[in-house]
Enzyme design. Structure first.
Site: not given
Length: 248
Positions: A20, A42-45
């Site tokens: 994100g 998501h895994a990372e934003t």
């Protein structure tokens, strides 16, 4: 507030690692950013503040100090050359000709005597080490990496709960997988920051500064690395799959 969903370290949608991206005019409250990251799932934003160039990264559970694929995603969205202020210091990135190159600090693993036999049962481990935040293990071949079924519950309760496993590659220079249940990610599809460990390790072993690594997750992805002293240059492609506005 504009947001984007970007698949990083891939040249096609629905592959690589999704991130994100939220573009902010002003700094936002930390608890709000964490809530948005949890909503994104998501895994990372990544959250980027245009005025100050501040860049922060959140998993659905915690903030992290460095994230490669979400930085690649932000740079893909913004385009051109970027300089970010982060918890890992100043980071530089450049989007050009369909590729994004990231300039990250090198994180060579230091050997340890960590016992990973319970986390990787039945696996012949040739080397164990630690980076700044990750446990690191080298196994005998790429086939072993692809077949791994780690005990994630055991891993969750070790040090930072993150494990990077690698071997010399069969199709690329090296292959890896990354497991991080300690920060709410059982397996990360493609992990840019992990290559800050992989690049110095394999550059020394293979005696080449420019390498290509395959992260052998279900979605999979390729990362080009160039070792430059105490810096690692990571390069990958990205695809925007969704964009819109946040209303809260």
């Amino acid at each position: 507030m504009r947001f984007f969903i970007v698949d990083a370290f891939t040249d096609r949608a629905f592959a690589g690692n999704s991130a994100g991206v939220v573009l902010l005019d002003e700094p936002a409250d930390e608890s709000w950013m964490q809530a948005v990251a949890a909503e994104m799932k998501h895994a990372e934003t990544a959250f980027h503040v245009s005025k100050t160039k501040l860049l922060r990264w959140f998993t659905p559970a915690v903030e992290v100090a460095l994230c490669g694929h979400a930085t690649l995603a932000v740079t893909h969205v913004l385009g051109g050359e970027q300089v970010y202020t982060t918890k890992s210091g100043e980071l530089r990135a450049k989007a050009e000709n369909g590729w994004v190159e990231l300039d990250f600090p090198s994180d060579p693993p230091q050997p340890t005597d960590d016992d990973l036999s319970g986390i990787l049962p039945g696996v012949d481990i040739e080397y164990t080490g630690r980076g700044v935040e990750n446990l690191f293990a080298v196994v005998k071949d790429a086939e072993t990496v692809r077949a791994l079924e780690p005990d994630l519950e055991q891993l969750k309760h070790t040090w930072t709960g993150r494990l990077l496993v690698t071997a010399q590659g069969d199709k690329t220079d090296y292959v890896s997988r990354f497991f991080a249940p300690g920060v709410g990610i059982d397996e990360d599809p493609v992990t840019g920051s992990a290559h800050c460990i992989l690049s110095p390790y394999w550059s020394e072993k293979l005696r080449h500064t420019e390498l290509t690594g395959e992260q052998a997750s279900a979605r999979g992805g390729l990362v080009r690395t160039r070792q430059d002293g105490d810096r690692v240059h990571l390069a990958g492609q990205a695809v925007t799959v969704l964009s819109g506005e946040l209303h809260v």
